[in-house]
Design an enzyme around this catalytic site. Structure first.
Site, mmCIF file in Angstrom:
data_model
loop_
_atom_site.group_PDB
_atom_site.id
_atom_site.type_symbol
_atom_site.label_atom_id
_atom_site.label_comp_id
_atom_site.label_asym_id
_atom_site.label_seq_id
_atom_site.Cartn_x
_atom_site.Cartn_y
_atom_site.Cartn_z
ATOM 1 N N GLY A 98 -56.780 13.483 -108.213
ATOM 2 C CA GLY A 98 -58.218 13.649 -107.943
ATOM 3 C C GLY A 98 -58.629 13.661 -106.477
ATOM 4 N N ASP A 151 -41.719 3.444 -102.998
ATOM 5 C CA ASP A 151 -40.700 4.110 -102.168
ATOM 6 C C ASP A 151 -40.506 3.433 -100.807
ATOM 7 O OD1 ASP A 151 -40.545 5.876 -104.237
ATOM 8 O OD2 ASP A 151 -41.488 7.557 -103.210
ATOM 9 N N ARG A 163 -15.514 5.463 -117.056
ATOM 10 C CA ARG A 163 -16.378 6.613 -116.757
ATOM 11 C C ARG A 163 -16.967 6.535 -115.353
ATOM 12 N NH1 ARG A 163 -19.637 6.318 -122.494
ATOM 13 N NH2 ARG A 163 -18.437 7.922 -123.555
ATOM 14 N N MET A 220 -35.903 6.671 -108.118
ATOM 15 C CA MET A 220 -36.984 7.345 -107.394
ATOM 16 C C MET A 220 -36.711 7.320 -105.895
ATOM 17 S SD MET A 220 -40.495 6.654 -109.460
ATOM 18 C CE MET A 220 -40.840 7.639 -110.919
ATOM 19 N N ARG A 257 -41.606 1.859 -111.787
ATOM 20 C CA ARG A 257 -42.997 1.620 -111.374
ATOM 21 C C ARG A 257 -43.685 0.585 -112.261
ATOM 22 N NH1 ARG A 257 -44.889 7.256 -109.807
ATOM 23 N NH2 ARG A 257 -46.621 6.916 -111.205
HETATM 24 O O1 F6P Z 1 -44.337 8.055 -104.706
HETATM 25 C C1 F6P Z 1 -43.871 7.252 -105.697
HETATM 26 C C2 F6P Z 1 -43.137 8.039 -106.759
HETATM 27 O O2 F6P Z 1 -42.651 7.057 -107.621
HETATM 28 C C3 F6P Z 1 -42.022 8.965 -106.257
HETATM 29 O O3 F6P Z 1 -40.830 8.301 -105.970
HETATM 30 C C4 F6P Z 1 -41.897 9.946 -107.395
HETATM 31 O O4 F6P Z 1 -41.370 11.168 -106.995
HETATM 32 C C5 F6P Z 1 -43.317 10.086 -107.841
HETATM 33 O O5 F6P Z 1 -43.991 8.877 -107.506
HETATM 34 C C6 F6P Z 1 -43.465 10.386 -109.321
HETATM 35 O O6 F6P Z 1 -44.801 10.556 -109.621
HETATM 36 P P1 F6P Z 1 -45.415 10.934 -111.046
HETATM 37 O O7 F6P Z 1 -46.010 9.674 -111.588
HETATM 38 O O8 F6P Z 1 -46.437 11.953 -110.761
HETATM 39 O O9 F6P Z 1 -44.302 11.435 -111.900
#
Ligand code: F6P
Length: 362
Positions: free
Chosen positions: A82, A146, A181, A188, A289
């Protein structure tokens, strides 16, 4: 502006969510109310809450933030779409970008707000900066798992993401060893490999691939083979989603929307092809996240949130709170945006990993 003039502050969270956002909200609300007698308003779903009609702005009381400290996510909601300066709208059946910045400025004034606390990453803070340039009294709080924002040594959420990735590596280790393996784990890290490097170090990876050090498939396979020859017939490869081969490109799930993903599969196919080793891939994705923030992130988020309220109370606008060494400080938002903090390829952390026998595939 003196302290007494700042009575009503708004607060929003923007961009991808991150463990510790709720802890920031809690700390800002508590400090603003108890220390400065302010009224705090939560704005839903980032700047979009100042554009959409309806019930998107509401008062945040101590009751709203009770029990929030250990909760992941953000009670305010968020979006990474947004941007008010380029807001998607439907025109004649087509999606076009329109400038809604004036709507945001007008809404801010109509709500009688004296300040806006923006908790976000590079994108949201860049938007905040544009509004600050138009005269909006803005305070920034840096956020990203990140850990790639310059001007702050750490962002909250990173520590929790590294913990999650490290736990996953530990689990993959035991199954890798049992089945002989090579296990590839994709984490991320769009432009910066901090999560891959840190979790790789903490989890004892054999290969770490980061965007800052382009890799060669032959080099990864040589490492896997060398381990097998030395009697270790399993390997752990940690790849940041933004890792790319030398003379190659990042791998996208959706290039149009710039959604990274797939480097793990690519590396696994290379390993199988060139070393014959059986390989499996785990993509950790948004698990990194989510979840309850670590103690480190709860403390950092609380310090940032309280500091943001103090900045607002003092009328120090256009600034972002940050961590410098062991201390909380603030910097102009303008200095904090647009330049990412990436992993120094010749830095001590990379050297330590190399000293421990970890390959970067270069
Ligand atoms: O910027 C944080 C992040 O977790 C990145 O590492 C990743 O590429 C992106 O967000 C993923 O975002 P979305 O929630 O749009 O998939």
């Amino acid at each position: 502006m003196s302290e007494k003039n700042i009575k009503r502050i708004g607060m929003l969270t923007g961009g991808g969510d991150c463990p510790g956002l709720n802890a920031v909200i809690r700390a800002t609300v508590k400090t603003a109310i108890s220390e400065f007698g302010m009224t705090v308003f939560g704005i839903k779903d980032g700047f979009e809450g100042l554009i959409r009609d309806g019930d998107c702005v509401y008062e945040l009381t101590p009751a709203h933030v009770r029990g929030l400290l250990p909760r992941g996510g953000t009670i305010l909601g968020t979006t990474n779409r947004g941007n008010p300066f380029s807001f998607p709208a439907q025109r004649n059946g087509r999606t076009v970008a329109v400038d809604k910045s004036r709507t945001v400025m007008n809404r801010f004034k109509a709500l009688g707000l004296d300040a806006l606390v923006v908790i976000g990453g590079d994108g949201s803070l860049s938007i905040a900066h544009q509004f600050a340039e138009r005269g909006m009294p803005v305070v920034g709080v840096p956020k990203t798992i990140d850990n790639d924002l310059s001007a702050t040594d750490y962002t909250f959420g990173f520590n929790t993401a590294v913990r999650t990735a490290t736990e996953a590596i530990d689990k993959l280790h035991t199954t890798a060893e049992s089945h002989h393996r090579a296990m590839v784990i994709e984490v991320m890290g769009r432009d910066a490999g901090w999560i891959a490097l840190s979790a790789g170090l903490a989890g004892g990876a054999d290969v770490i691939l980061i965007p800052e050090i382009p890799y060669r498939a032959a080099s990864i396979c040589a490492k896997v083979r060398a381990r097998a020859q030395a009697g270790c017939d399993f390997s752990i490869v940690v790849a940041a989603e933004g890792a790319k081969p030398l003379r190659g490109r990042s791998v996208y799930l959706d290039a149009k929307r710039k959604r990274l993903g797939g480097v793990g599969e690519k590396v696994a196919a290379d390993i199988t092809k060139h070393s014959g080793h059986e390989t499996r891939v785990t993509v950790l994705g948004h698990l990194q996240r989510g979840g309850s923030p670590s103690a480190f992130d709860r403390i950092l988020a609380s310090r940032f949130g309280a500091a943001a309220a103090r900045l607002a109370a003092r009328g120090e606008f256009g600034r972002m709170v940050c961590l410098q060494g062991a201390d909380i400080a603030s910097v102009p938002i303008a200095e904090a945006i647009g330049k990412l903090k990436t992993v120094p390829p010749h830095g001590e952390l990379v050297q330590t990993a190399r000293d421990l026998g970890i390959s970067f595939g270069d």
